[in-house]
Design a protein around this motif. Structure first.
Motif, PDB file in Angstrom:
ATOM      1  N   GLU A  30     -31.868 -19.931 -82.435  1.00 42.06           N
ATOM      2  CA  GLU A  30     -32.440 -19.251 -81.278  1.00 42.06           C
ATOM      3  C   GLU A  30     -31.337 -18.738 -80.358  1.00 42.06           C
ATOM      4  OE1 GLU A  30     -36.583 -21.818 -80.800  1.00 42.06           O
ATOM      5  OE2 GLU A  30     -34.710 -22.638 -80.026  1.00 42.06           O
ATOM      6  N   HIS A  31     -30.337 -19.572 -80.124  1.00 40.62           N
ATOM      7  CA  HIS A  31     -29.227 -19.190 -79.245  1.00 40.62           C
ATOM      8  C   HIS A  31     -28.444 -18.002 -79.800  1.00 40.62           C
ATOM      9  CE1 HIS A  31     -25.694 -19.301 -76.787  1.00 40.62           C
ATOM     10  NE2 HIS A  31     -24.940 -19.646 -77.821  1.00 40.62           N
ATOM     11  N   ILE A 151     -14.972 -11.357 -73.155  1.00 39.97           N
ATOM     12  CA  ILE A 151     -15.711 -11.570 -71.901  1.00 39.97           C
ATOM     13  C   ILE A 151     -17.154 -11.112 -72.058  1.00 39.97           C
ATOM     14  CG2 ILE A 151     -15.912 -10.839 -69.482  1.00 39.97           C
ATOM     15  CD1 ILE A 151     -13.675 -12.913 -70.020  1.00 39.97           C
ATOM     16  N   ARG A 152     -17.348  -9.953 -72.660  1.00 45.91           N
ATOM     17  CA  ARG A 152     -18.722  -9.474 -72.871  1.00 45.91           C
ATOM     18  C   ARG A 152     -19.504 -10.438 -73.756  1.00 45.91           C
ATOM     19  NH1 ARG A 152     -19.132  -3.386 -74.583  1.00 45.91           N
ATOM     20  NH2 ARG A 152     -21.336  -3.809 -74.174  1.00 45.91           N
ATOM     21  N   LEU A 153     -18.891 -10.883 -74.849  1.00 48.26           N
ATOM     22  CA  LEU A 153     -19.558 -11.840 -75.730  1.00 48.26           C
ATOM     23  C   LEU A 153     -19.917 -13.113 -74.974  1.00 48.26           C
ATOM     24  CD1 LEU A 153     -20.613 -12.922 -78.397  1.00 48.26           C
ATOM     25  CD2 LEU A 153     -18.239 -13.485 -79.013  1.00 48.26           C
ATOM     26  N   ARG A 154     -18.998 -13.589 -74.135  1.00 46.22           N
ATOM     27  CA  ARG A 154     -19.258 -14.830 -73.400  1.00 46.22           C
ATOM     28  C   ARG A 154     -20.447 -14.689 -72.463  1.00 46.22           C
ATOM     29  NH1 ARG A 154     -18.738 -19.884 -74.540  1.00 46.22           N
ATOM     30  NH2 ARG A 154     -20.368 -20.558 -73.144  1.00 46.22           N
ATOM     31  N   GLU A 158     -23.768 -16.998 -72.667  1.00 47.02           N
ATOM     32  CA  GLU A 158     -24.323 -17.824 -71.588  1.00 47.02           C
ATOM     33  C   GLU A 158     -25.768 -17.446 -71.297  1.00 47.02           C
ATOM     34  OE1 GLU A 158     -23.812 -21.184 -69.969  1.00 47.02           O
ATOM     35  OE2 GLU A 158     -21.974 -20.232 -70.684  1.00 47.02           O
ATOM     36  N   ALA A 159     -26.123 -16.184 -71.470  1.00 50.83           N
ATOM     37  CA  ALA A 159     -27.505 -15.751 -71.225  1.00 50.83           C
ATOM     38  C   ALA A 159     -28.454 -16.232 -72.312  1.00 50.83           C
ATOM     39  CB  ALA A 159     -27.560 -14.230 -71.126  1.00 50.83           C
ATOM     40  N   GLY A 160     -27.956 -16.422 -73.520  1.00 47.18           N
ATOM     41  CA  GLY A 160     -28.800 -16.708 -74.671  1.00 47.18           C
ATOM     42  C   GLY A 160     -29.228 -18.153 -74.809  1.00 47.18           C
ATOM     43  N   LYS A 161     -29.862 -18.684 -73.782  1.00 39.81           N
ATOM     44  CA  LYS A 161     -30.274 -20.088 -73.793  1.00 39.81           C
ATOM     45  C   LYS A 161     -31.668 -20.246 -73.184  1.00 39.81           C
ATOM     46  CE  LYS A 161     -25.431 -21.339 -73.480  1.00 39.81           C
ATOM     47  NZ  LYS A 161     -24.351 -21.955 -72.725  1.00 39.81           N
ATOM     48  N   VAL A 162     -32.557 -19.315 -73.512  1.00 39.13           N
ATOM     49  CA  VAL A 162     -33.877 -19.248 -72.896  1.00 39.13           C
ATOM     50  C   VAL A 162     -34.921 -19.830 -73.857  1.00 39.13           C
ATOM     51  CG1 VAL A 162     -35.611 -17.745 -71.862  1.00 39.13           C
ATOM     52  CG2 VAL A 162     -33.168 -17.145 -71.688  1.00 39.13           C
TER      53      VAL A 162
END
Length: 182
Positions: A30-31, A151-154, A158-162
């Motif tokens: 999912e992440h 930086i963009r990947l990071r 960080e956003a991909g935890k919903v």
């Protein structure tokens, strides 16, 4: 293994280990799919989307278990994943993967808003990964030719935890992975 065969191995690894927990409220599959979704929605190029799909592949490769951070272990998943995939993928895919932990350390050092949004599990791993960069480490990291991509990947990471967020299936990202091959 041939370059096309690595795509099948990646698909199989997602099927075998994608449901792994890693301290967040979503599993690894999912992440990773959410990270790729955010990259795609942001208009990232094909190779950065491929990196987003694969950025935590090292968790599929190492055999250290799901709760290694709870035991004070940094699995160095970024290095393990990058090394496993480097023979098959272009540097524009591999280097952001290799650098996504360094990017977290950088952002935590220079961006108070980012640091305030980091999840508890990510803060726990941050401590094991060396903590926020010093000013000298941050300046050195800014000189890396893959700095911006990392930086963009990071930020997508960080956003991909919903929890329960719908994303396209892994198969949707196959063309990005194919474009990233050497």
């Amino acid at each position: 293994m041939s370059s096309p065969a690595i795509i099948e191995e990646i698909m199989a690894a997602f099927a075998r280990r994608g449901d792994m927990a890693y301290g967040e409220r979503v599993n690894l599959q999912e992440h990773m799919l959410q990270t790729a979704y955010f990259a795609e929605q942001d208009g990232a190029d094909d190779l950065l989307i491929a990196a987003a799909v694969l950025h935590d592949y090292g968790h599929f490769v190492h055999d250290l278990g799901e709760d290694i951070a709870d035991h004070g272990v940094d699995g160095r998943h970024e290095e393990i994943g990058a090394e496993a995939l480097a023979p098959y993928f272009r540097p524009e895919v591999i280097e952001p993967i290799r650098l996504h932990v360094a990017a977290k350390r950088y952002l935590c050092a220079v961006d108070a808003d980012y640091l305030a949004e980091v999840t508890p599990a990510s803060l726990q791993s941050l401590a094991l990964q060396g903590g926020p960069f010093s000013p000298a480490e941050a300046r050195a990291f800014e000189q890396n030719p893959f700095f911006e991509r990392a930086i963009r990947l990071r930020r997508y990471d960080e956003a991909g935890k919903v929890p329960e967020m719908p994303t396209p299936p892994l198969e949707h990202y196959r063309p990005y992975l194919e474009k990233g091959l050497r």
